[in-house]
Design an enzyme around this catalytic site. Structure first.
Site, PDB file in Angstrom:
ATOM      1  CG  ASP A   7      -1.813   1.369   1.060  1.00 47.18           C
ATOM      2  OD1 ASP A   7      -2.780   1.327   0.093  1.00 47.18           O
ATOM      3  OD2 ASP A   7      -1.888   2.241   2.033  1.00 47.18           O
ATOM      4  CD  GLU A   9      -2.174   6.033   2.657  1.00 44.37           C
ATOM      5  OE1 GLU A   9      -2.703   6.948   1.912  1.00 44.37           O
ATOM      6  OE2 GLU A   9      -2.432   5.224   2.936  1.00 44.37           O
ATOM      7  CG  HIS A 153      -6.911   5.875   4.037  1.00 45.11           C
ATOM      8  ND1 HIS A 153      -7.172   5.243   2.780  1.00 45.11           N
ATOM      9  CD2 HIS A 153      -8.203   6.295   4.252  1.00 45.11           C
ATOM     10  CE1 HIS A 153      -8.460   5.029   2.319  1.00 45.11           C
ATOM     11  NE2 HIS A 153      -9.062   5.794   3.390  1.00 45.11           N
ATOM     12  CG  ASP A 158      -5.112   1.483   4.656  1.00 44.53           C
ATOM     13  OD1 ASP A 158      -5.564   1.504   5.564  1.00 44.53           O
ATOM     14  OD2 ASP A 158      -5.114   2.365   3.937  1.00 44.53           O
TER      15      ASP A 158
END
Length: 239
Positions: A7, A9, A153, A158
């Site tokens: 994941d 960001e 998040h 996640d």
């Protein structure tokens, strides 16, 4: 089989507008089990974070000022994912940002696809649940995965949720090795001596917490199946 749940960001939604990575997180799985190996880093993007991204991630510009840049960590990151199957939710988004960062490096580092295969759980969910919401939060609710700790998040949380969602979504596709399949010629063995038990085997029974966890997992399978799962039907038939 080695898989890496991944994941990222970012500072914003559009890589074509020059938005950059601010976090990469990975969890390793081998044979569908988390190994405990992980990779996580925050990144200095050399630009401001959009307000929308800041609200979603809770990451502030000042927090990233002393963090490494992508070029500083690319070696260890690529070493961690090398040769694995990447499990990503909405893979096109994360891969676009990762490949854009690689393209900024000198030389020809190639792309993520040169090093790994990719499984997109969003595409998988859309095929399995057409016409339904298939965000990570929606899948957690549908499959009985506890996401109560996900207020913002964040890469590692996640990844953990996505690993649980992936296992729940694919558990019906995996044949349980209970010893019922006929062995192939290569797998056949000859028993040369009988097995003698010197004492009665000890029976271990599940405790209340284990039984509750089992029922919760079956609830998730029922939701995934859109009715009573095969496991519960078989259990009821033997009662």
């Amino acid at each position: 089989m080695r898989q890496v749940v991944l994941d990222t960001e970012t500072t914003g939604l559009e890589v074509r507008q020059g938005h950059r990575l601010i976090e990469i997180a990975c969890l390793e799985m081998v044979e569908r089990r988390l190994t405990g190996r992980r990779y996580q880093t925050y990144l200095n993007p050399d630009r401001a974070i959009d307000e929308g991204a800041r609200q979603v991630t809770g990451i502030e510009d000042d927090f990233l000022l002393d963090k490494p840049r992508f070029a500083d960590v690319v070696g260890e990151f690529l070493a961690f994912i090398e040769g694995a199957e990447l499990i990503i939710h909405n893979a096109a988004f994360d891969l676009a940002f990762l490949n854009a960062e690689l393209a900024r490096l000198p030389g020809d580092p190639g792309t993520i696809g040169d090093r790994c295969s990719v499984l997109d759980t969003l595409a998988m969910a859309r095929e399995r649940y057409p016409g339904q919401r298939n965000s990570l939060d929606a899948l957690c609710k549908r499959l009985g995965v506890d996401n109560s700790a996900r207020e913002l998040h964040g890469g590692l949380i996640d990844c953990q949720l996505l690993a649980d969602v992936y296992i729940a979504m694919t558990s019906g596709q995996v044949a349980l090795d209970l010893g019922f399949e006929k062995a192939s010629e290569e797998q056949q063995t000859v028993v040369v001596a009988p097995v003698v038990l010197s004492r009665r085997p000890r029976i271990l029974r599940a405790g209340p917490e284990e039984l509750a966890a089992h029922e919760k997992r079956l609830d998730g399978l029922d939701k995934s199946a859109g009715g009573t799962s095969l496991w519960r039907r078989e259990a009821a038939a033997t009662v």
